[in-house]
Write an enzyme that holds these catalytic residues in place. Structure first.
Site, PDB file in Angstrom:
ATOM      1  CG  ASP A  91      -0.232  -0.033   2.524  1.00  0.00           C
ATOM      2  OD1 ASP A  91       1.010   0.096   2.534  1.00  0.00           O
ATOM      3  OD2 ASP A  91      -0.899  -0.162   3.565  1.00  0.00           O
ATOM      4  CB  SER A  92       0.303   4.698  -0.935  1.00  0.00           C
ATOM      5  OG  SER A  92      -0.735   5.146  -0.077  1.00  0.00           O
ATOM      6  N   GLY A  94      -0.474   5.710   2.996  1.00  0.00           N
ATOM      7  CA  GLY A  94      -1.463   6.755   3.289  1.00  0.00           C
ATOM      8  C   GLY A  94      -2.472   6.332   4.339  1.00  0.00           C
ATOM      9  CG  ASP A 145      -5.196   6.896  -1.043  1.00  0.00           C
ATOM     10  OD1 ASP A 145      -4.159   6.488  -0.484  1.00  0.00           O
ATOM     11  OD2 ASP A 145      -6.313   6.387  -0.843  1.00  0.00           O
ATOM     12  CG  ASP A 321      -6.266  -5.512   1.781  1.00  0.00           C
ATOM     13  OD1 ASP A 321      -6.855  -4.733   1.003  1.00  0.00           O
ATOM     14  OD2 ASP A 321      -5.893  -5.180   2.914  1.00  0.00           O
ATOM     15  CB  CYS A 359     -11.772 -27.060   6.847  1.00  0.00           C
ATOM     16  SG  CYS A 359     -10.216 -26.213   6.506  1.00  0.00           S
ATOM     17  CB  CYS A 361      -6.621 -26.372   6.468  1.00  0.00           C
ATOM     18  SG  CYS A 361      -6.958 -26.239   8.232  1.00  0.00           S
ATOM     19  CB  CYS A 364      -9.540 -29.134   9.662  1.00  0.00           C
ATOM     20  SG  CYS A 364     -10.089 -27.477  10.123  1.00  0.00           S
ATOM     21  CG  HIS A 390      -9.335 -23.168  10.285  1.00  0.00           C
ATOM     22  ND1 HIS A 390      -9.865 -24.171   9.495  1.00  0.00           N
ATOM     23  CD2 HIS A 390     -10.346 -22.299  10.530  1.00  0.00           C
ATOM     24  CE1 HIS A 390     -11.146 -23.917   9.288  1.00  0.00           C
ATOM     25  NE2 HIS A 390     -11.462 -22.784   9.906  1.00  0.00           N
TER      26      HIS A 390
HETATM   27 ZN   LIG Z   1      -9.182 -25.998   8.557  1.00  0.00          ZN
END
Ligand SMILES: [Zn+2]
Length: 424
Positions: A91-92, A94, A145, A321, A359, A361, A364, A390
């Protein structure tokens, strides 16, 4: 070579695209985790790669204060400093200047502010913010900005929007004159050797070197060939413009059109999620997107919950983001396919099931809710690590599902916002 963008599929207003950067391809719509101080708090870079993170964010304001832009530049830029071979956006500065500094002073020239660390005085202008971001060397950098405060009356909002437009022109002018100063321009491979074979071959290195040179570069990065590094003439970052205009649809339209006239390879919608109701955020996003070029990536800054990122992708936003998944994880708030849960609750003490049965991941697959609750209750560092892995995985999976649905042309298949509604 700079960043390029292609749209591969449409579904209603939503788009699935591919952004090609010097450090790899980013499939959109994309959620970008925030690595404020060149680190996604609690998660190492190899795990981020495993999670499929294609681009992450660094905050110029924080990196400017610590460790300092010149330090990062001398270490080869942010990619090499943090051993992250994939894309980065900065980012800038700002937004942090405006959100962390009560005592800032804004003039036509720029903003004087005090460090939140030690109170020392600093100054950011469009030129110095560009200089800092070129020194950090992210693939995508942002124009400087003014984030208009909320609420603000129409006159104040217009004034602020006009200032942002003048700063956008100055940002672009400085960038065009100095973009060749990016740290990747020289000696790109050398430090890779020093880092050793665990650091993957830099995608950009492969793309630029190509052919036989590519093979040499691969061997070189594995430490097997040591030759002078190539220089990448013409390789440059991409500078995105930022649309402001407060909560006024007419000013948003004007800001979008006039920022587009300056001409950037991508556009961000800034100044939202600043305390306004969510229905208004959505209205302003819609009012802004329709006036931005359809063939350029659109980045909505600082959103949101899982249901919000799905909703914004369906409106045609390509990049988002937010600190929410990582920050919430550190406070024990976890997003699951059955809603948001607070892992600190006593009801999980004897729960041997996984955090989220839907999930896949690494957390999990391996750990029980009871164990995660125990780690959190005892304030173990591992709790922050596992919770963050997670939550990031959940966000990235959500975006992948959205992208898949767009590719299939099936809006009905968008993951439902219902799934992320908090449990009673
Ligand atoms: Zn997970």
């Amino acid at each position: 070579m700079s960043t390029s963008f292609e749209i591969e599929a449409h579904c209603g207003a939503a788009r699935a695209g591919r952004m090609t950067t010097l450090h790899g391809v980013v499939e959109t719509p994309v959620f970008m985790p925030v690595g404020t101080l060149a680190s996604i708090k609690g998660v190492s870079q190899d795990i981020l790669e495993e999670l499929g993170v294609q681009i992450l964010l660094g905050n110029t304001y924080h990196l400017y204060l610590r460790p300092g832009v010149e330090q990062v530049r001398q270490l080869g830029g942010l990619h090499r400093f943090m051993a992250w071979p994939r894309a980065i956006l900065t980012d800038s500065g700002g937004f942090q200047v405006f959100s962390l500094n009560e005592l800032r002073r804004v003039t036509e020239e720029g903003v004087t502010f005090r460090s939140h660390l030690d109170g020392s005085s600093h100054f950011f202008s469009p030129e110095s913010a560009m200089q800092a971001q070129i020194g950090l060397g992210a693939d995508i950098m942002m124009a400087f900005d003014e984030c208009t405060e909320h609420p603000a009356d129409r006159e104040r909002t217009r004034q602020s929007m006009e200032l942002t437009l003048r700063w956008a022109q100055r940002s672009r002018r400085y960038f065009e004159q100095h973009k060749h100063e990016v740290p990747w321009a020289t000696d790109y491979v050398g430090t890779t050797n020093q880092l050793g074979p665990d650091v993957p071959v830099w995608a950009g290195e492969r793309a630029l070197a190509g052919g036989v040179e590519g093979k040499t570069a691969e061997l070189r990065s594995a430490g097997q060939v040591r030759t002078p590094a190539p220089t990448y003439s013409g390789a440059a970052q991409a500078l995105f413009g930022i649309v402001q205009g407060g909560m006024d649809p007419a000013l948003r339209k004007e800001s979008a059109e006039r920022t587009s006239e300056i001409g950037f390879p991508g556009y961000a919608v800034g100044g939202l999620s600043v305390g306004e109701p969510r229905s208004l955020t959505r209205e302003i996003v819609e009012a802004t997107l329709q006036h931005l070029p359809v063939d350029k990536p659109r980045y909505l800054m600082g959103v949101g919950t899982p249901e919000e990122i799905v909703a914004y992708a369906s409106l045609g936003v390509d990049m988002m983001d937010c600190v929410l998944p990582t920050r919430a994880a550190r406070h024990g708030l976890l997003f699951t396919s059955e809603g948001k849960i607070s892992i600190k609750q006593a009801r999980f003490a004897g729960d041997h099931g996984p955090l989220d049965a839907n999930c896949g991941c690494r957390v999990c697959r391996r750990y029980s809710r009871a164990y995660l609750r125990h780690l959190y209750a005892c304030n173990e560092v591992l709790a922050q690590v596992l919770n963050t892995v997670h939550n990031l995985s959940f966000y990235l999976d959500t975006m992948r599902a959205v992208r898949h649905s767009i590719a299939l042309g099936n809006k009905a298949q968008f993951p439902s916002g219902e799934q992320t509604r908090a449990k009673p």
